[in-house]
Write a protein that holds these residues in place. Structure first.
Motif, short mmCIF file in Angstrom:
data_model
loop_
_atom_site.label_atom_id
_atom_site.label_comp_id
_atom_site.label_asym_id
_atom_site.label_seq_id
_atom_site.Cartn_x
_atom_site.Cartn_y
_atom_site.Cartn_z
N ARG A 29 12.24 12.13 -12.40
CA ARG A 29 13.37 11.86 -13.05
C ARG A 29 14.19 10.99 -12.34
N ASP A 30 14.31 11.23 -10.70
CA ASP A 30 15.13 10.47 -10.16
C ASP A 30 14.72 8.83 -9.79
N GLY A 31 13.97 8.13 -10.46
CA GLY A 31 13.63 6.87 -10.50
C GLY A 31 12.36 6.48 -9.53
N CYS A 32 12.24 5.48 -9.39
CA CYS A 32 11.00 4.64 -8.74
C CYS A 32 10.78 5.21 -7.30
N LEU A 33 11.82 5.26 -6.41
CA LEU A 33 11.39 5.73 -4.85
C LEU A 33 10.87 7.04 -4.84
N PRO A 34 11.60 8.01 -5.64
CA PRO A 34 10.72 9.46 -5.53
C PRO A 34 9.13 9.20 -5.90
N TYR A 35 8.73 8.63 -6.83
CA TYR A 35 7.47 8.26 -7.44
C TYR A 35 6.74 7.86 -6.19
N ALA A 36 7.23 6.57 -5.53
CA ALA A 36 6.63 5.83 -4.70
C ALA A 36 6.13 6.87 -3.53
N LYS A 37 7.12 7.69 -3.10
CA LYS A 37 6.91 8.91 -1.97
C LYS A 37 5.83 9.53 -2.36
N SER A 38 5.84 9.87 -3.64
CA SER A 38 4.76 10.82 -4.12
C SER A 38 3.44 10.17 -4.11
N ILE A 39 3.32 8.83 -4.56
CA ILE A 39 2.20 7.93 -4.45
C ILE A 39 1.68 7.84 -3.05
N SER B 46 7.54 2.51 6.04
CA SER B 46 7.15 1.24 5.68
C SER B 46 6.23 1.16 4.53
N LEU B 47 5.44 2.24 4.36
CA LEU B 47 4.15 2.36 3.04
C LEU B 47 5.03 2.61 2.22
N ILE B 48 6.07 3.52 1.88
CA ILE B 48 6.94 3.86 0.85
C ILE B 48 7.65 2.75 0.32
N GLN B 49 8.28 1.86 1.19
CA GLN B 49 8.97 0.54 0.96
C GLN B 49 7.89 -0.33 0.31
N GLN B 50 6.59 -0.66 0.56
CA GLN B 50 5.74 -1.46 0.14
C GLN B 50 5.24 -0.70 -1.26
N ILE B 51 5.16 0.38 -1.77
CA ILE B 51 4.98 1.01 -2.97
C ILE B 51 6.13 0.86 -3.70
#
Length: 264
Positions: free
Chosen positions: A26-36, A6-11
């Motif tokens: 490199r593989d887009g916004c979702l991996p960055y959201a997870k890393s954030i 849920s937090l990753i989705q919000q980010i």
């Protein structure tokens, strides 16, 4: 996944879905959201600029950080100038490398035929530029009006849909593809977990790679067959000069191995 999806989705919902990789993922916004969500600084989204960095800081209750700078001028909404790719079509050789590189399928064309960019779909991510062998792609300013917040949200959802459809198709192709893959390995497990929670996105599965395994096995078999054939020829030549019971037994055994491998 140990982190709350849920937090990753919000980010991810706050990121612009350009899938450009300028944040270092490199593989887009979702991996960055997870890393954030795991603690990485939330100010690295270049196309999102300061508005996205501030929104992420507010969501995560973190101190606000200065956004990573862009090479483009800042618009009135605080984000960098929106850009679009265009192909100088008379110079295009139809190599299709830009098509494979585009994360949102905004380029159309066929092998050895002219390509063109669907500018309404282009995110200006620049990923199509490095693969082009004839350097016939330019970036130009998007002169349309700055989108309203509802328009921006709708655009981001469309881009997210297109990117997930792109991943789904590429992953299915990859297990059957011979030769190098244009993109880096995609974390399909992360994308698959995300799509399980969002039925509106094209489902992504963690795929086995039977064809790739078969290719490796076939390569090993080919090498083994070559070795056996070489040994057989050598023994046949020796036996043609002088009969030898021991060598004949070796030859019979190698012929049986060859037959078994060829029939496998």
């Amino acid at each position: 996944m140990t982190l709350s999806i849920s937090l990753i989705q919000q980010i991810d919902a706050l990121l612009p879905q350009t899938q450009c990789g300028l944040c270092g993922h490199r593989d887009g916004c979702l991996p960055y959201a997870k890393s954030i969500a795991e603690g990485e600084d939330a100010n690295k989204c270049v196309p999102g600029g300061q508005p996205v960095a501030d929104a992420l800081a507010e969501l995560l209750a973190r101190p606000k950080l200065t956004a990573e700078p862009s090479v483009w001028d800042i618009q009135s909404d605080g984000r960098p100038q929106r850009m679009k790719a265009i192909i100088r079509e008379d110079e295009c050789i139809g190599c299709t490398k830009c098509i494979s590189a585009c994360p949102v399928d905004a380029i159309i064309g066929s092998g050895k035929l002219m390509h063109t960019v669907l500018t309404d779909l282009c995110t200006g991510c620049e990923l199509c530029i490095p693969p082009c062998p004839v350097d016939c792609i330019d970036l130009v300013e998007d002169l349309e009006n700055i989108p309203t917040e509802p328009q921006r949200i709708a655009e981001q959802e469309d881009l997210r849909q297109r990117y997930y459809a792109h991943i789904q198709r590429e992953e299915n192709r990859r297990i059957h593809r011979k030769g190098p893959v244009v993109r880096a390995e995609i974390d399909t497990e992360l994308f698959a977990q995300y799509t399980e929670q969002n039925q509106q996105l094209p489902a992504i599965e963690v795929l086995e790679k039977p064809e790739q395994t078969k290719m490796v096995m076939d390569a090993k078999t080919t090498i083994e067959l070559a070795k056996i054939r070489t040994q057989i020829k050598k023994l046949e030549k020796q036996l043609s000069v002088r009969p030898d019971e021991k060598k004949q037994l070796q030859l019979d055994g190698l012929l049986q191995q060859l037959s078994d491998l060829q029939g496998a």
